[in-house]
Scaffold this motif. Structure first.
Motif, PDB file in Angstrom:
ATOM      1  N   UNK A 197       0.816  -1.230   0.000  1.00 48.60           N
ATOM      2  CA  UNK A 197       0.000   0.000   0.000  1.00 48.60           C
ATOM      3  C   UNK A 197       0.844   1.272   0.000  1.00 48.60           C
ATOM      4  N   UNK A 198       1.879   1.324   0.845  1.00 52.46           N
ATOM      5  CA  UNK A 198       2.719   2.514   0.914  1.00 52.46           C
ATOM      6  C   UNK A 198       3.530   2.684  -0.374  1.00 52.46           C
ATOM      7  N   UNK A 199       3.991   1.590  -0.922  1.00 54.44           N
ATOM      8  CA  UNK A 199       4.766   1.636  -2.161  1.00 54.44           C
ATOM      9  C   UNK A 199       3.918   2.177  -3.309  1.00 54.44           C
ATOM     10  N   UNK A 200       2.697   1.668  -3.455  1.00 53.17           N
ATOM     11  CA  UNK A 200       1.833   2.125  -4.543  1.00 53.17           C
ATOM     12  C   UNK A 200       1.392   3.568  -4.344  1.00 53.17           C
ATOM     13  N   UNK A 201       1.291   4.001  -3.093  1.00 53.04           N
ATOM     14  CA  UNK A 201       0.973   5.405  -2.853  1.00 53.04           C
ATOM     15  C   UNK A 201       2.118   6.296  -3.337  1.00 53.04           C
ATOM     16  N   UNK A 202       3.352   5.856  -3.113  1.00 54.96           N
ATOM     17  CA  UNK A 202       4.498   6.617  -3.610  1.00 54.96           C
ATOM     18  C   UNK A 202       4.487   6.672  -5.130  1.00 54.96           C
ATOM     19  N   UNK A 203       4.110   5.547  -5.759  1.00 56.37           N
ATOM     20  CA  UNK A 203       4.023   5.527  -7.221  1.00 56.37           C
ATOM     21  C   UNK A 203       2.950   6.492  -7.709  1.00 56.37           C
ATOM     22  N   UNK A 204       1.823   6.527  -7.018  1.00 60.69           N
ATOM     23  CA  UNK A 204       0.767   7.492  -7.347  1.00 60.69           C
ATOM     24  C   UNK A 204       1.321   8.915  -7.315  1.00 60.69           C
ATOM     25  N   UNK A 205       2.071   9.227  -6.264  1.00 65.07           N
ATOM     26  CA  UNK A 205       2.593  10.587  -6.098  1.00 65.07           C
ATOM     27  C   UNK A 205       3.596  10.953  -7.193  1.00 65.07           C
ATOM     28  N   UNK A 206       4.204   9.937  -7.805  1.00 70.03           N
ATOM     29  CA  UNK A 206       5.183  10.174  -8.864  1.00 70.03           C
ATOM     30  C   UNK A 206       4.538  10.424 -10.224  1.00 70.03           C
ATOM     31  N   UNK A 207       3.270  10.086 -10.350  1.00 67.32           N
ATOM     32  CA  UNK A 207       2.577  10.278 -11.622  1.00 67.32           C
ATOM     33  C   UNK A 207       2.002  11.683 -11.728  1.00 67.32           C
ATOM     34  N   UNK A 208       2.129  12.275 -12.896  1.00 67.54           N
ATOM     35  CA  UNK A 208       1.424  13.511 -13.175  1.00 67.54           C
ATOM     36  C   UNK A 208      -0.073  13.210 -13.258  1.00 67.54           C
ATOM     37  N   UNK A 209      -0.931  14.172 -12.956  1.00 67.68           N
ATOM     38  CA  UNK A 209      -2.356  13.955 -13.190  1.00 67.68           C
ATOM     39  C   UNK A 209      -2.594  13.535 -14.635  1.00 67.68           C
ATOM     40  N   UNK A 210      -3.362  12.468 -14.820  1.00 66.80           N
ATOM     41  CA  UNK A 210      -3.567  11.924 -16.150  1.00 66.80           C
ATOM     42  C   UNK A 210      -2.506  10.917 -16.556  1.00 66.80           C
ATOM     43  N   UNK A 211      -1.519  10.702 -15.676  1.00 59.78           N
ATOM     44  CA  UNK A 211      -0.451   9.753 -15.969  1.00 59.78           C
ATOM     45  C   UNK A 211      -0.912   8.311 -15.858  1.00 59.78           C
ATOM     46  N   UNK A 212      -0.106   7.427 -16.390  1.00 61.23           N
ATOM     47  CA  UNK A 212      -0.446   6.002 -16.503  1.00 61.23           C
ATOM     48  C   UNK A 212       0.606   5.141 -15.824  1.00 61.23           C
ATOM     49  N   UNK A 213       0.165   4.085 -15.123  1.00 54.60           N
ATOM     50  CA  UNK A 213       1.104   3.115 -14.561  1.00 54.60           C
ATOM     51  C   UNK A 213       0.738   1.716 -15.027  1.00 54.60           C
ATOM     52  N   UNK A 214       1.737   0.997 -15.509  1.00 54.08           N
ATOM     53  CA  UNK A 214       1.592  -0.414 -15.852  1.00 54.08           C
ATOM     54  C   UNK A 214       2.265  -1.210 -14.744  1.00 54.08           C
ATOM     55  N   UNK A 215       1.498  -2.077 -14.097  1.00 47.20           N
ATOM     56  CA  UNK A 215       1.991  -2.820 -12.929  1.00 47.20           C
ATOM     57  C   UNK A 215       1.691  -4.302 -13.110  1.00 47.20           C
ATOM     58  N   UNK A 216       2.724  -5.129 -13.061  1.00 51.11           N
ATOM     59  CA  UNK A 216       2.528  -6.570 -13.186  1.00 51.11           C
ATOM     60  C   UNK A 216       3.012  -7.279 -11.927  1.00 51.11           C
ATOM     61  N   UNK A 217       2.457  -8.446 -11.687  1.00 50.52           N
ATOM     62  CA  UNK A 217       2.853  -9.257 -10.540  1.00 50.52           C
ATOM     63  C   UNK A 217       2.392 -10.687 -10.767  1.00 50.52           C
ATOM     64  N   UNK A 218       2.349 -11.474  -9.692  1.00 53.88           N
ATOM     65  CA  UNK A 218       1.955 -12.881  -9.767  1.00 53.88           C
ATOM     66  C   UNK A 218       0.725 -13.126  -8.911  1.00 53.88           C
ATOM     67  N   UNK A 219      -0.215 -13.867  -9.460  1.00 54.26           N
ATOM     68  CA  UNK A 219      -1.414 -14.249  -8.733  1.00 54.26           C
ATOM     69  C   UNK A 219      -1.056 -15.222  -7.611  1.00 54.26           C
ATOM     70  N   UNK A 220      -1.910 -15.304  -6.605  1.00 51.36           N
ATOM     71  CA  UNK A 220      -1.666 -16.218  -5.476  1.00 51.36           C
ATOM     72  C   UNK A 220      -2.738 -17.305  -5.453  1.00 51.36           C
ATOM     73  N   UNK A 221      -2.362 -18.474  -5.923  1.00 52.73           N
ATOM     74  CA  UNK A 221      -3.253 -19.627  -5.934  1.00 52.73           C
ATOM     75  C   UNK A 221      -2.407 -20.890  -6.098  1.00 52.73           C
TER      76      UNK A 221
END
Length: 250
Positions: A142-166
Motif C-alpha cells: 500500500x505505501x509503495x503504490x501510494x508513492x508511485x501514485x505521487x510520482x505520476x502527473x495527473x492523467x499519468x499512466x502506470x503499468x503494474x505486473x505481478x503474480x497471482x496467489x493460488x
C-alpha cells in the motif's frame, strides 16, 4: 524518509546483478517474457497518449520511470522509442550493469540507485511508470503504490505486473520455475507475497489510482512462448491504472 524497501528481497537481486543481460542465465524467464510485456506496455501508452506506434520514436516527449529497472530490459526499449527514461532500482549493483549496457547500446538513460519514496519526496513527476514484477517484493505494497501514485502527473499512466496467489501459481512460479526448470534461484519468490488481481485493484484504488485494465501473461510450454490473455490471469498478469486528472478549480 520512509521506505518500503525489503532488504532481504534486495539481497536476492544484488546477488544476480551480473546476469541481467544473459538470455540463458538467471533472468531467462524475463528475456522470454519481454516481447509480450513490451507489446502490452507500448499499446497501453500509445492508446493513453494518442501515439502512433508506426512512428520511429512514438514516445518522444514522454517522461517514463522504470521502477525496479534491474539491468534495463525495459528501460532500453522505451528509450529507443523516444521516451525520456529514468531507471531506478533499490539494488545498488544493478545500476552500473544497466549504465554500462546502455552506454554500449548508444542510449542515454538516467539510471539511479534510489527508491520510489525518495523520488516522490524529491518532487519527481512522470507521464508513465513501468512497475513490473516489483510490488510482490516490497515491504508494504500500500505505501509503495501510494508513492508511485505521487510520482505520476495527473492523467499519468502506470503499468503494474505481478503474480497471482493460488495453487497454480505456486506450482508454476515456485515449483516449476525455481525447482524443476531452475530458471530462477530457489527462494527468488515468496508465494505468500503474491497478490490476486482483485487485491491489486483494491490496492491501486486505495493508492488513489483508477484501474482500467487487467490482462494475463500466459506461458505455452509446447510453443515455448508467452502470449496475452484477457481471460487467463491465473499466474502472471499485468494491470494498467491512471492517476485522475486534477479536479477543476471552482
Amino acid at each position: 524518509m520512509t521506505t518500503t524497501i525489503d532488504d532481504a528481497e534486495i539481497a536476492k537481486f544484488q546477488a544476480m546483478a551480473d546476469a541481467w543481460w544473459d538470455p540463458n542465465g538467471k533472468f531467462k524467464p524475463l528475456h522470454m517474457l519481454n516481447p509480450c510485456r513490451l507489446d502490452y506496455i507500448t499499446r497501453q501508452i500509445a492508446a493513453e497518449f494518442g501515439r502512433d506506434l508506426s512512428d520511429p520514436r512514438p514516445f518522444a516527449g514522454l517522461r517514463l520511470l522504470d521502477i525496479g529497472c534491474g539491468g534495463g530490459l525495459l528501460s532500453e526499449p522505451m528509450a529507443r522509442l523516444g521516451a525520456d527514461v529514468v531507471g531506478a532500482d533499490a539494488a545498488e549493483r544493478n545500476i552500473p550493469v544497466a549504465r554500462l549496457h546502455a552506454e554500449q547500446s548508444g542510449l542515454e538513460i538516467d539510471y539511479r540507485h534510489t527508491s520510489a519514496e525518495a523520488l516522490a519526496e524529491a518532487g519527481e513527476a512522470f507521464d508513465g511508470i513501468l512497475n513490473m514484477e516489483v510490488v510482490e517484493h516490497v515491504a508494504s505494497p500500500p505505501a509503495y503504490l501510494r508513492a508511485c501514485h505521487d510520482l505520476l502527473k495527473p492523467g499519468g499512466l502506470m503499468v503494474c505486473s505481478t503474480l497471482n496467489r493460488n495453487a497454480k501459481s505456486f506450482a508454476m512460479a515456485i515449483v516449476g520455475a525455481e525447482h524443476v526448470m531452475r530458471w530462477l534461484p530457489k527462494g527468488t519468490h515468496d508465494w505468500r507475497k503474491f497478490i490476486t488481481p482483485d487485491e491489486l485493484f483494491d490496492l491501486l484504488s486505495g493508492a488513489g489510482l483508477t484501474p482500467v485494465d487487467k490482462t494475463g501473461f500466459v506461458f505455452n510450454p509446447l510453443g515455448w512462448s508467452w502470449s496475452l490473455s484477457e481471460r487467463d490471469l491465473s499466474v502472471n498478469y499485468v494491470t494498467t491504472s491512471l492517476r485522475p486528472e486534477a479536479p477543476a478549480q471552482v
